[in-house]
Design an enzyme around this catalytic site. Sequence first.
Site, PDB file in Angstrom:
ATOM      1  N   ARG A  86      50.135  41.157  64.005  1.00 11.70           N
ATOM      2  CA  ARG A  86      51.164  40.677  64.938  1.00 11.70           C
ATOM      3  C   ARG A  86      52.349  41.635  65.040  1.00 11.70           C
ATOM      4  O   ARG A  86      52.978  41.727  66.090  1.00 11.70           O
ATOM      5  CB  ARG A  86      51.678  39.297  64.509  1.00 11.70           C
ATOM      6  CG  ARG A  86      50.743  38.145  64.842  1.00 11.70           C
ATOM      7  CD  ARG A  86      51.412  36.815  64.526  1.00 11.70           C
ATOM      8  NE  ARG A  86      50.560  35.687  64.852  1.00 11.70           N
ATOM      9  CZ  ARG A  86      50.590  35.011  66.005  1.00 11.70           C
ATOM     10  NH1 ARG A  86      51.419  35.357  66.954  1.00 11.70           N
ATOM     11  NH2 ARG A  86      49.792  33.979  66.197  1.00 11.70           N
TER      12      ARG A  86
ATOM     13  N   THR B 234      55.504  31.344  62.643  1.00 15.57           N
ATOM     14  CA  THR B 234      54.677  31.598  63.824  1.00 15.57           C
ATOM     15  C   THR B 234      54.125  30.295  64.392  1.00 15.57           C
ATOM     16  O   THR B 234      54.187  30.043  65.601  1.00 15.57           O
ATOM     17  CB  THR B 234      53.504  32.529  63.456  1.00 15.57           C
ATOM     18  OG1 THR B 234      54.016  33.718  62.875  1.00 15.57           O
ATOM     19  CG2 THR B 234      52.690  32.876  64.690  1.00 15.57           C
TER      20      THR B 234
ATOM     21  N   LYS C  82      53.710  36.512  51.579  1.00 18.10           N
ATOM     22  CA  LYS C  82      52.622  35.869  52.317  1.00 18.10           C
ATOM     23  C   LYS C  82      51.777  37.003  52.886  1.00 18.10           C
ATOM     24  O   LYS C  82      52.237  37.768  53.732  1.00 18.10           O
ATOM     25  CB  LYS C  82      53.166  34.985  53.441  1.00 18.10           C
ATOM     26  CG  LYS C  82      52.072  34.389  54.335  1.00 18.10           C
ATOM     27  CD  LYS C  82      52.657  33.611  55.505  1.00 18.10           C
ATOM     28  CE  LYS C  82      51.563  33.092  56.427  1.00 18.10           C
ATOM     29  NZ  LYS C  82      52.109  32.360  57.599  1.00 18.10           N
TER      30      LYS C  82
END
Length: 294
Positions: free
Chosen positions: A140, A46, A164
């Site tokens: 997101r 990102t 993550k």
Amino acid sequence: MAIFKGAGVAIATPFNANGEVNYEEFERLIEFQIANGTDAIIVCGTTGEAATMSEEEHMEVVKFCIDKVNKRIPVIAGTGSNCTETAVKLSKIAEEYGADGVLCVSPYYNKATQNGLLAHFGAIAEAINIPIILYNVPSRTGCNIMPETVVKLCRQYKNIVGIKDATGNIAQTSRMMQLAEGCVDLYSGNDDEIVPIMAVGGLGVISVLSNVAPQQTHDICQKCLDGDFATARELQFKALPLVKALFSEVNPIPVKSALEMIGIKAGPLRLPLTKMEPANEAVLKEEMQKYGLI
């Protein structure tokens, strides 16, 4: 064995004024990271604005990073996609280029059921041999990888090794680690939660903060790994105002401004991201000064 322990930087991608990748400055940023204690580099995530890159450009940036790092520290390539075929393709290329692992986000926009996530990540795992870190960021993607799904994937596929975790939901994270019984390598996906995540068994962080404060972020993680959570907590608290400023607008808008402040020519953002608002940038500069970075 884990791909890495400590602070992995979710590295930004510098661009020239014409929007092309500034490879000279990217190399400077890579060397700055290695010289200042970063434990791994996560490229084309990102923060690296991979969402605005063509597949060819994306993999050129990955290859450049792998070649420049030259095995000094692990390089993990962001290869996730909401199209399983694309994620498989990018992951296979990253493996060919010599990546130490890949980071694969859950499918976004079209999303998926938990069964769909099992099939999606399973297809990637069956296509490559290098380790895979799942990336759970529901804010997101609109898609949450549930604890049971993470554990099932890590048990079923030997190369799906961890996650993550950017859920911001410590109860969910704790539940996952309880179920995992040691089979999930956990990394914080939020710079303001390094210590809480590591307290429930995390190995480190995949960090935006590390772009500008690699040594300090490494130190927070290392204190946790050493079992010195009291010192780690103080270091985490000290970083919180800067972390807040780095996320005052959508990532990576603030961190690219912060990189400019320390002399890295991060360059412009690609649309639809735009330059940081002056008021927010002023606060970021103040926090950078307080933290001793400028």
